[in-house]
Design an enzyme around this catalytic site. Structure first.
Site: not given
Length: 449
Positions: A73, A79, A82, A155, A278, A307, A377, A404
């Site tokens: 990229c 940026c 990533c 992107c 998700q 949640y 979650d 997460c």
């Protein structure tokens, strides 16, 4: 000899930090080295020294790792989207699995092996939701550790239709001299571009603005529709507050519909703009199959799903449980969950309540609700202590925790352990390829179950 900022030191990269940077030890201090790969020997330029650790970057690679790759990229390094494009995907998966395992041991006091990390088949253009800040002559992502917007035209995490929406909005702002919002002054109009896409190739576009209307709304709609054949709706979100929250509370549909449908494990879900879903649909199916496996339902259980969002996990559980109660604090998401249950023929086996998870879980406990399984979650911040207490107070046999953030997950696993719930299994699912984020599932079981 103490480290000095601006100096270069030789070092070996021995692991990875939570944000994907390599870790080295130089003169006894931990140094987080961005864009490095485990096993490499490099010359490290020290950029900042804190109390317990330092930040640096590689100025030269003396012995490269076999896992090092040339980033694919052109924006990588500018940026902050990533963190892993300089290494092979297999090395990225190893880094993520070890990160989860380390957090469980170091923070959670649970030396539990992370059995597997489920990697993605496709690591490009997988995001079905993007939230892009808009700056002066720029639409993209923030630069690393700043609020400066990097102007990104393509992107590799986004579908091509999202990039086309960006181009159309950029052209409209330039043609009609529409100003971007400035966080410091509170002036300007366009704050964010919020996009949802689905597996059918449809796109829902939302412009977040510091005002109740936009100039030349019809022209904006026409330019977006011309740029994106699969566009199904254009929505204005009004957000006039000085806040980091992206979406406002008021929405106005400029054209088309204000929702999107998505298929998941044979079911169809309706997604409104503020509802959680998700970001990687194929990997989400992997994740939910693992949740079902951990829950080990027989068809008779009462399950509480905290949640629950639009009910995506709840409805998957309902097919194998006796009854599922879902809890969610966003009213529109609860409305979506009820509609999704109706459309998928599961209204009789599900019940959704709108409210704070801490309050409702405590209420369930007081009312004597005794689920056999609780699924959580939560957001990145994890569970509040009172939620952990209330879950344990309901006395479920099993708690399936989807997270997460490995650090807050591990913290909560330790809290559950003190209340008699021990971590039995852990797996990771890579929903966010090429970024430092990772999803984890842990099975907690009551001690005498």
């Amino acid at each position: 000899m103490a480290l000095r900022e601006g100096q270069i030191y030789p070092a070996q990269i021995t692991g990875y930090s939570s944000d994907g940077a390599g870790i080295a030890r130089i003169d006894g201090m931990a140094v987080f080295v961005r864009d490095s790969v485990r096993g490499e020997v490099a010359e490290v330029l020290i950029e900042y020294i804190g109390h317990n650790a330092a930040l640096g970057r590689t100025s030269a690679i003396l012995q490269p790792s076999p896992a090092r790759r040339e980033p694919d990229c052109i924006y990588y390094g500018q940026c902050g989207g990533c963190q892993f494009r300089h290494m092979s995907y297999q090395e990225e998966l190893k880094a993520k699995r070890l990160r989860v395992q380390d957090a469980l041991a170091r923070i959670g006091g649970t030396p539990l092996s992370v059995e597997v990390i489920h990697g993605a088949t496709d690591t490009s253009r997988y995001r079905n939701k993007v939230q892009l800040p808009v700056g002066q002559n720029a639409i993209g992502y923030y630069a690393r550790r700043t609020h400066r917007v990097v102007d990104i035209h393509d992107c590799l995490l986004q579908p091509e239709s999202d990039c086309a929406c960006q181009t159309a909005l950029r052209s409209w702002m330039a043609q009609y001299q529409v100003p971007a919002y400035d966080k410091r002054s509170g002036q300007g109009l366009v704050r964010h571009l919020f996009l949802r896409t689905n597996q059918a190739g449809e796109t829902l576009c939302c412009v977040v603005a510091n005002g109740r209307s936009l100039p030349h709304e019809r022209e904006l709609t026409e330019m977006l529709r011309e740029a994106v054949p699969g566009l199904v709706g254009v929505v204005l979100s009004v957000n006039r507050a000085k806040t980091n929250v992206i979406l406002g509370r008021k929405f106005r549909t400029l054209w088309g519909q204000n929702w999107l449908e998505e298929a998941l494990l044979g079911k169809v879900f309706r997604l409104s703009l503020p509802s959680f879903f998700q970001v990687n649909q194929p990997q989400c199916e992997v994740l939910y199959r693992r949740v079902l496996d951990f829950a080990a339902l027989t068809g008779k259980e009462l399950v509480v799903d905290l949640y629950c969002g639009i009910g995506s996990i709840s409805l998957c559980l309902a097919e194998q449980a006796g009854q599922v109660v879902g809890v969610e604090m966003i009213p529109q998401a609860v409305a979506d969950a009820m509609e999704n249950a109706r459309r998928n023929g599961l209204s009789q086996k599900t019940h959704f309540q709108c409210g704070d998870a801490a309050r409702l879980s405590a209420q369930f406990r007081q009312e004597g609700v005794r689920p056999q399984v609780v699924v959580v979650d939560p957001p990145r911040k994890g569970l509040a202590p009172e939620v952990v207490d209330a879950i344990a107070g309901m006395g479920p046999d099993r708690v399936v925790y989807v997270s997460c953030d490995p650090a807050t997950l591990a913290r909560d696993v330790k809290r559950f352990s003190a209340l008699g719930y021990q971590a039995q299994r852990a797996e990771a699912v890579d929903l966010f390829p090429r970024t430092a984020h990772v999803e984890t599932i842990v099975l907690l079981q009551r001690g005498n179950s």
